[in-house]
Design an enzyme around this catalytic site. Sequence first.
Site, short mmCIF file in Angstrom:
data_model
loop_
_atom_site.label_atom_id
_atom_site.label_comp_id
_atom_site.label_asym_id
_atom_site.label_seq_id
_atom_site.Cartn_x
_atom_site.Cartn_y
_atom_site.Cartn_z
N HIS A 103 -0.97 -2.46 -4.46
CA HIS A 103 -0.39 -3.40 -5.43
C HIS A 103 -0.35 -2.84 -6.86
O HIS A 103 -0.70 -3.53 -7.82
CB HIS A 103 -1.17 -4.71 -5.41
CG HIS A 103 -0.98 -5.52 -4.17
ND1 HIS A 103 0.13 -5.43 -3.36
CD2 HIS A 103 -1.80 -6.46 -3.58
CE1 HIS A 103 0.02 -6.27 -2.35
NE2 HIS A 103 -1.14 -6.90 -2.44
N ARG B 67 0.82 -1.21 0.00
CA ARG B 67 0.00 0.00 0.00
C ARG B 67 0.86 1.26 0.00
O ARG B 67 1.91 1.30 0.65
CB ARG B 67 -0.92 -0.01 1.23
CG ARG B 67 -1.89 -1.18 1.23
CD ARG B 67 -2.61 -1.35 2.56
NE ARG B 67 -3.61 -2.40 2.47
CZ ARG B 67 -3.36 -3.69 2.73
NH1 ARG B 67 -2.15 -4.06 3.11
NH2 ARG B 67 -4.32 -4.60 2.61
N TYR C 25 -0.42 -17.77 -3.46
CA TYR C 25 -1.04 -18.31 -2.25
C TYR C 25 -0.68 -19.79 -2.16
O TYR C 25 -1.10 -20.59 -3.00
CB TYR C 25 -2.57 -18.20 -2.31
CG TYR C 25 -3.15 -16.81 -2.19
CD1 TYR C 25 -4.00 -16.49 -1.12
CD2 TYR C 25 -2.91 -15.83 -3.14
CE1 TYR C 25 -4.57 -15.23 -1.01
CE2 TYR C 25 -3.47 -14.56 -3.04
CZ TYR C 25 -4.31 -14.28 -1.98
OH TYR C 25 -4.88 -13.02 -1.88
N ASP D 186 -1.35 -10.02 8.19
CA ASP D 186 -1.16 -9.33 6.92
C ASP D 186 -0.08 -8.28 7.15
O ASP D 186 -0.27 -7.10 6.90
CB ASP D 186 -2.46 -8.68 6.45
CG ASP D 186 -2.39 -8.19 5.01
OD1 ASP D 186 -1.36 -8.43 4.35
OD2 ASP D 186 -3.36 -7.55 4.55
N GLU E 188 5.29 -12.91 0.72
CA GLU E 188 5.67 -11.93 -0.30
C GLU E 188 6.99 -11.26 0.08
O GLU E 188 7.02 -10.33 0.88
CB GLU E 188 4.58 -10.88 -0.45
CG GLU E 188 3.19 -11.46 -0.73
CD GLU E 188 2.09 -10.48 -0.38
OE1 GLU E 188 2.10 -9.34 -0.91
OE2 GLU E 188 1.22 -10.82 0.45
N HIS F 288 2.75 -12.84 -5.64
CA HIS F 288 1.62 -12.94 -4.70
C HIS F 288 0.99 -14.34 -4.72
O HIS F 288 -0.23 -14.48 -4.61
CB HIS F 288 0.57 -11.88 -5.03
CG HIS F 288 -0.22 -11.39 -3.86
ND1 HIS F 288 -1.17 -12.16 -3.23
CD2 HIS F 288 -0.21 -10.21 -3.21
CE1 HIS F 288 -1.73 -11.46 -2.26
NE2 HIS F 288 -1.14 -10.28 -2.21
#
Length: 348
Positions: free
Chosen positions: A105, A80, A181, A252, A313, A179
């Site tokens: 992003h 961000r 997962y 996060d 990440e 990114h």
Amino acid sequence: MKIVSGEFGQYQGEKVYSYKLENNQGMSITCITLGCIITEINTANQNGEFENVVLGFDDVDSYIEKSPYFGAVIGRVAGRIDKGEFDLNGETYTLPQNENTNHLHGGPEGFDRQLWQASTFEKEDEVGIEFSYRSKAGEAGYPGNLNVRVTYILNNQNEIVVHYFATTDKDTLVNLTNHTYFNLSGNVKQDILSHELTLKSQKVLELNESFIPTGKFLDVANTPFDFRDGKKINDAVSSNDPQIKLVGQGVDHPFLLDENHNEEICLSDEESGRKLIIETDEQSVVVYTSNMLDDSFTIRDVQSSKYLGICLETQGLPDSIHHPEFSPCILKAGDEYKTTTIYKFTTK
């Protein structure tokens, strides 16, 4: 070692191509020219059974309409940027705000939504693909023409080596990551709450209510963010810690890495026996336990839900342009941005 290519679909009237890289052990990685997205990684469990260990889709439309950045390269800047603006060399740049007042992003048309050029290469002990993209000056509000290359290499040691390169003709911001997962259970048989994560990290960045770093580094000792000796994901996300609750009952957060290229990030799943070791030259890793995933779509044949995957990440610290105490993510004209992250898959 081999590479198999094909057509994956179409995006904005142009073809999207897929490339499957396979090594002599049977491990494979599949990626597409849309966003350099990794759609599948197939690895063996402790019984030698090969299964997919990442979240993804089998069609372009799903990635465009549903995907929370599954498997994509993120840029120009990962994470961000507060209020979607920054000052550089005396000029103020305004970026699109795509998460409340944040620029997230790279914006709504970031690198994950771009079509990249691809070229493959094969050697005796490795196969690879190089993606390239030219981000024109002013794209998403950023200064400078940015030439980017991302290389995925699969070798016979079951390692995926990711190289990022970028050059610019005007000072700009760059902070790239992937990114993906991960879910080591195989074919998403269960969530990642029983996965164990080990991090060589003593410090985690505190976030404010907009998920922007406050600039304060918190000591992980005696907190749910202490993964130094290994901890199950459930032990962290079930905590009442205010920072855990802030981001939707999960993690996060950016962790400052104590070491580089020395097994500093390890993820394992006891039932499948799979283990993922990540090594990088980046200063931090953002750990995201998919706490914002909802049940509004399916992932192939699995219902989406919280904690279905974990993102690791590797990147520079988020919003560093607003924090002089962080290492800056400024790429100067004539310099080269270059960083490497290695993902090694093994079994216990």
